[in-house]
Design a protein around this motif. Sequence first.
Motif, PDB file in Angstrom:
ATOM      1  N   TRP A 125       0.804  -1.232   0.000  1.00 56.04           N
ATOM      2  CA  TRP A 125       0.000   0.000   0.000  1.00 56.04           C
ATOM      3  C   TRP A 125       0.830   1.271   0.000  1.00 56.04           C
ATOM      4  N   GLY A 126       2.129   1.163   0.006  1.00 54.97           N
ATOM      5  CA  GLY A 126       2.934   2.375  -0.157  1.00 54.97           C
ATOM      6  C   GLY A 126       3.962   2.561   0.932  1.00 54.97           C
ATOM      7  N   GLY A 127       4.796   3.601   0.750  1.00 60.19           N
ATOM      8  CA  GLY A 127       5.848   3.901   1.706  1.00 60.19           C
ATOM      9  C   GLY A 127       7.207   3.483   1.193  1.00 60.19           C
ATOM     10  N   ASP A 128       8.246   3.999   1.842  1.00 57.07           N
ATOM     11  CA  ASP A 128       9.602   3.663   1.434  1.00 57.07           C
ATOM     12  C   ASP A 128      10.052   2.371   2.105  1.00 57.07           C
ATOM     13  N   LEU A 129      11.332   2.058   1.945  1.00 55.04           N
ATOM     14  CA  LEU A 129      11.856   0.813   2.499  1.00 55.04           C
ATOM     15  C   LEU A 129      11.744   0.793   4.025  1.00 55.04           C
ATOM     16  N   GLN A 130      12.010   1.916   4.660  1.00 56.05           N
ATOM     17  CA  GLN A 130      11.914   1.946   6.119  1.00 56.05           C
ATOM     18  C   GLN A 130      10.488   1.718   6.591  1.00 56.05           C
ATOM     19  N   THR A 131       9.519   2.262   5.861  1.00 54.37           N
ATOM     20  CA  THR A 131       8.123   2.011   6.209  1.00 54.37           C
ATOM     21  C   THR A 131       7.827   0.521   6.120  1.00 54.37           C
ATOM     22  N   ALA A 132       8.348  -0.136   5.086  1.00 52.60           N
ATOM     23  CA  ALA A 132       8.158  -1.580   4.948  1.00 52.60           C
ATOM     24  C   ALA A 132       8.822  -2.328   6.098  1.00 52.60           C
TER      25      ALA A 132
END
Length: 575
Positions: free
Chosen positions: A500-507
């Motif tokens: 659903w989105g976000g950068d690598l850190q969000t993942a």
Amino acid sequence: MASTIQALPTEVVYLITAGEVIDSLASVVRELIENSLDAGATRIVVSLWPQQWRIRVADNGYGMNLDDLQQAATAHSTSKIRSSADLWKINSLGFRGEALHSLTTLADLEILSRPVGGKLGWQIIYGDGGKVVQVEVTAIAPGTVVTVSNLFGNCSSRRQGLPTAAQQMKAVQATIQQIALCHPHVTWQIWQNDRQWFTICPAATTGQLLPQILPQVRQGDLQEVKLKLPNPPNSCTDAINRVCAHSSLNLVVGLPDRTHRHRPDWVRVAINGRMVKTPELEQTILSAFHRTLPRDRYPICFLHLAISPDQINWNRNPAKTEIYLNEIIYWQEQITQAINQALSISSSNLKEAVHTTRVSKLLKAAEAKGSYNFNPNENHKTPNSCTDAINRVSTPNSLKAVAQVSNTYIVAEHPGGMWLVEQHIAHERVLYEQLCDNWQLVSVEPAIILYQLSPAQVSQLQRIGLEIEPFGEQLWAVRNIPAPLQQRDDCAEAILELSWGGDLQTAQVAVACRSAIRNGTPMNQQEMQTLLDNWQRTRNPRTCPHGRPIYLSLEESALARFFRRNWVIGKSHGI
């Protein structure tokens, strides 16, 4: 053809220069206060009459004799530098010799002063251009009193363009508070229209002074770090030009599990006693707090660097609020390490954490005085040994797992009292830092099948490194996944969440949250102890990646006060 380029008249040149230096009531206050601090003042009284455009600053500094007073307001007169070489050895707040002369161009200026040890005080009134128009002997204690009247009286358009009086007073207050943070040893008394407006009492450190300026912040919400730093390896080594061989860093941070703000308005940087705007260092501070605060929240951080003057060029802005700083990358590295040290949990910075008003009132306990004996070897470290993440925190087994409450909280014992640790978010912090250090994707067989993904979702999974390919109509096959998700039954739901989105850190945060032990899960003694040991080794153990506090600490002395163990037995029995 007649020439169209002509030299400006002297009075126009002075008026332009004065407008660059003095542009508001706050700038007048700043310039006069800086002169007082350069004169060694430890007590400064500022009086303002905004409706009359009048300002008076009185101090107990060194004072001036008659000869200096007669020269003080002439153009570019200063006692702080003598030659161009001195521009690279500036240790004072003022050095351009423009402030007093600019004031004579824009206002009426009067100075009373008596030097320390002098028998006479003098009162001098200056005319336009800094010329002395009146000299009288006056009775005055050692120090200086500067009175500026009828400010911008000859520039009515300037007055009309300034904000309202209330807004200007707010700017004056902010100016004084910023300077006070850089000089916590000074006593400040501020008067407005002959009534006391506010005071700032001196403090031993900036961290002790800050609650006077931010009343909503308690002393226990702050952590202060002081370090001596070597100068950058590429800096000047000329013994004549070098003022000091070392620099120092003073850092005050609001602990992220206790205090933060809606705006980045309290990320502030001072260099050599003056608050400055340095976007590079401010961004370094914000980056160091990344994934320690709730979403859309910002830290409280005050950084004061005392740097060898040959590292700084103040000639960037007339107000001296912007500078050129040499070796910026070196200072960014030192700041990041200092913040990491402040946010770690060790014997030097461990404080009792009472997060709710209800608990705080119940215990009526002061903050801890650093009595926890977490790491007996820590006292043998050098002041700036903050590069090793494991050495920055307490040693394993400092916390001893005792019990589990509601299958959610781990009760831990340590030499200074007891802790409650929330198991899910403590494990989430551990997993998040492991994922940041080693983001590993493993192949899965059979592939995980997802249904009805949008092109944006497919692109997002590819962006974080997952191998995904069409597997039929509205079907997609995922061939590799983050290693922590490999053993989970809800792996497909977790991957869908990552899409659903976000950068690598969000993942990485999402994977850590999914993989962490759930609240409500029973744990045996060894499992609890292993989790506590791993958590204590993390770089930012105070909060989870979402910014939630992980632990509540209760010091033994606080428990003793609550249970009144210090009562005399006879009195407690009514004898």
